[in-house]
Scaffold this active site. Sequence first.
Site, short mmCIF file in Angstrom:
data_model
loop_
_atom_site.label_atom_id
_atom_site.label_comp_id
_atom_site.label_asym_id
_atom_site.label_seq_id
_atom_site.Cartn_x
_atom_site.Cartn_y
_atom_site.Cartn_z
N SER A 18 0.44 -11.99 -12.99
CA SER A 18 -0.93 -11.57 -12.69
C SER A 18 -0.94 -10.05 -12.54
O SER A 18 0.11 -9.42 -12.45
CB SER A 18 -1.43 -12.25 -11.42
OG SER A 18 -0.62 -11.86 -10.34
N THR A 193 10.27 -10.40 -25.66
CA THR A 193 9.05 -11.15 -26.02
C THR A 193 9.03 -12.57 -25.47
O THR A 193 8.01 -13.24 -25.49
CB THR A 193 8.89 -11.24 -27.55
OG1 THR A 193 10.02 -11.94 -28.09
CG2 THR A 193 8.78 -9.87 -28.19
N CYS A 391 -19.55 2.15 5.71
CA CYS A 391 -19.75 0.92 6.48
C CYS A 391 -19.02 0.99 7.82
O CYS A 391 -19.52 1.63 8.74
CB CYS A 391 -19.33 -0.29 5.64
SG CYS A 391 -20.15 -1.78 6.22
N GLY A 393 -16.67 2.79 8.48
CA GLY A 393 -16.46 4.24 8.63
C GLY A 393 -17.69 4.93 9.23
O GLY A 393 -17.57 5.95 9.90
N HIS A 520 -22.35 0.41 1.08
CA HIS A 520 -21.14 0.76 0.32
C HIS A 520 -21.53 1.49 -0.97
O HIS A 520 -21.68 0.85 -2.01
CB HIS A 520 -20.36 -0.50 -0.04
CG HIS A 520 -19.71 -1.15 1.13
ND1 HIS A 520 -18.45 -0.83 1.55
CD2 HIS A 520 -20.17 -2.10 1.98
CE1 HIS A 520 -18.13 -1.56 2.60
NE2 HIS A 520 -19.16 -2.34 2.88
N GLU A 522 -19.79 3.15 -2.88
CA GLU A 522 -18.73 3.08 -3.90
C GLU A 522 -19.00 2.05 -4.98
O GLU A 522 -18.52 2.20 -6.11
CB GLU A 522 -17.36 2.82 -3.24
CG GLU A 522 -17.17 1.45 -2.59
CD GLU A 522 -17.57 1.40 -1.12
OE1 GLU A 522 -18.40 2.23 -0.69
OE2 GLU A 522 -17.07 0.52 -0.39
N1 GLN Z 1 -16.85 -4.89 10.41
C1 GLN Z 1 -18.11 -4.24 10.22
C2 GLN Z 1 -19.25 -5.24 10.19
O1 GLN Z 1 -19.08 -6.39 9.98
C3 GLN Z 1 -18.11 -3.38 8.98
C4 GLN Z 1 -17.99 -4.15 7.71
C5 GLN Z 1 -17.58 -3.32 6.55
O2 GLN Z 1 -17.04 -2.23 6.70
N2 GLN Z 1 -17.76 -3.83 5.35
O3 GLN Z 1 -20.38 -4.88 10.36
#
Ligand code: GLN
Length: 546
Positions: A18, A193, A391, A393, A520, A522
Site C-alpha cells: 500500500s 518484477t 481548528c 490551532g 480547515h 487547507e
Molecule cells: N478537537 C477540536 C474539536 O473537536 C478541534 C478539532 C479539529 O482540530 N479538527 O472541536
Amino acid sequence: MLSKKTRKYIFVVGGVLSGVGKGVTCASLGAIFKAKGFKVTALKIDPYINVDAGTMNPVEHGEVFVTDDGDETDQDMGNYERFLDVDLSSESYMTTGRVYLTVIQNERAMKYKGKCVQVVPHVPEEIIRRIDNAAEKHNAEIVLIEVGGTVGEYENILFLEAARILKLKHPSDVAFILVSYLPIPSHLGEMKTKPTQHAARALNSVGINADFIIARGKTELDKPRREKLAIFCNVPADNCVSAPDVASIYEIPLLLDKENVCNKLLKMMHLRPRHAGLVEWKDLNKKIAKTKKEVKIAVVGKYFSTGEFTLADSYISVIEAIKHASWFNNVKPVLEWIDSEDFETNPSKINILRQYDGLVVPGGFGGRGIEGVIRAIKFARENKIPYLGLCYGMQLACVEFARNVLGKKNAHTVEIDPETPDPIIHISPVQAKNVRENRYGGTMRLGAYECVLMVGSKTQKAYSVDKISERHRHRYEFNNDYCEMIEDADLQIVGVNPESNLVEIVELKNHPFFVGTQFHPEFKSRPMRPHPLFREFVRAAVGRRV
Ligand code: GLN
C-alpha cells in the site's frame, strides 16, 4: 446530463504494497483527461467496515479529508480535488461499511421484494450504483475509480467483483490499471518484477486482467524488465509504464502524459486520442524546480509518530497547502515536524522555534501534547513569529490568550477540562448530548459553512471578498461570552458565521501574522491557486526572513 451509455470507467488497483501511489496516479490521470477536454471525476473506495473515515485514527489511516457536503473521507480525495481542481462530494467516496449499510437498509425496506439478499450480486450491484451515482453527480464521461488496499486481500474482493461485472457488461468501456511496486533489494542491486507478477496473477484470479501496469520504483523500468512484466503479467509491453520516484508529486501528470497513458486508454475504450496542453502543470513544475530561497515552517502537533516512523500523511492537506503558498511566494518550503510533547518534558526546548519563519498548529483532538502546543503558540505570539492555527490551532490560541493575556490562568477547552472556570472553548448542548450518548460517527460540525469577514482585517484583505465558505470538522466552539474580553485585548474576531453567530476566525492586532481559523482552509488549497490565508501566512514568514 451525459448518457450512461457513453460512460468510461477506469479502475486503479494496487499491487505488492500500500502507499504505492494509486491516489496520485488516479488524480494525475484525471488531470490529463481534464486537460484533454474530457469531463472527468474520481472516486475513492476504502475497503474498511467504517462507514466513513471520521472514526479512524489519522496515525493509522492518514488525514481525514472533508468535502463541502460534510463527508469525512480518505486523504486521496484531497489529491483528486487538488489535481482536478474540483470540489467532490460524499458520492465520490465509499467504504464497505457504507455499501453494506445501504444494502441492509434496502432489505429492511423490502426494496428487494422478498428475494434472498446475497453478497453477490446485491453488494456489487450497490457498488456499481454508487459509481454511476458519482459520475452523474459530477457529470462525468470518464470516471476514475481507485480501489483501496492491494489485490489479493479479502477486504477489497467485492469491489473487484463489481469491477469485473462492469467489464463483462461493458467490455469496451472499462479499463484496469495496476499500480505496483518493483523493489530493488540492496544485496542484489537489481529491480525485481516477481512481486508484481504475483499481483497480476492475484488480479487474474478474480477474473481481471490489467490493461496497464504502472511500475513504481526507485528507478526507471528498463527494457528487459518491461518485457518480463509484459510476458508474465499478460500486459502489452507498451502498456507497462515506468514511474520512478520523483521529487514532487506534481510531476506525475507530466510523466504519465509523456508515456501517453491517457491516449492509449482512450484508444482502448474506442475514443479518439487528444492532445493535452498541460501548460499550467509545466509552469508549476518549472517554478518548483527554480525556487531556491527557503522558508522554514514548523508544524507543531502530535500525530507524528508511530514507532520509528513519522507520519506526515496525517496532515497531508496542510503540507500541500504550505507548498502551494510557498511556490506562489517564490520560496521553497522547508517543513519541520515538531512533537509538542517535547516542550512539555523539556520546556527550554521551546527556543528552537526561534529558528523558524512561521509556525502552524493544525487540527487535532484530545489532551496529549496540548500544553506543549499552548507553549508554542505563546512563543509565536510573543516573539512575533507568523502563526496560522487551524481548528484546534485556533481553539488553543484562544486558550493561550485567555491564560496569558487575560490572566485567566485556568482557562481551557472543555474538551480537555470540563470543569474549567473559564471555558473559552465550550460545547453546545446538542454536541454534549452526542458525546454523552457515544454518538461520534458523522456528528461533528462538518462541511462547508459561510463566514462573514470583518472589512479591513488582514484576513479579509487576504480573501479580498467579505463573505467566504470554508470546511469544518469540529465539535467544540469558541464561547461568545469571551468575545468582548479578547477583543478589548486585541485578539479580534474577524470572521463570524452569519446564521449561528459562531466565531470562525480570530486575528491578533500588532503582529506580523497571527490568525486562527475554526475551519480547515487547507482543504481548499490548490497547486495553481494557493489558499489566501496560507499565501499571506507564507508571505509574512518570508518577510521575517529578510
Ligand atoms: N478537537 C477540536 C474539536 O473537536 C478541534 C478539532 C479539529 O482540530 N479538527 O472541536
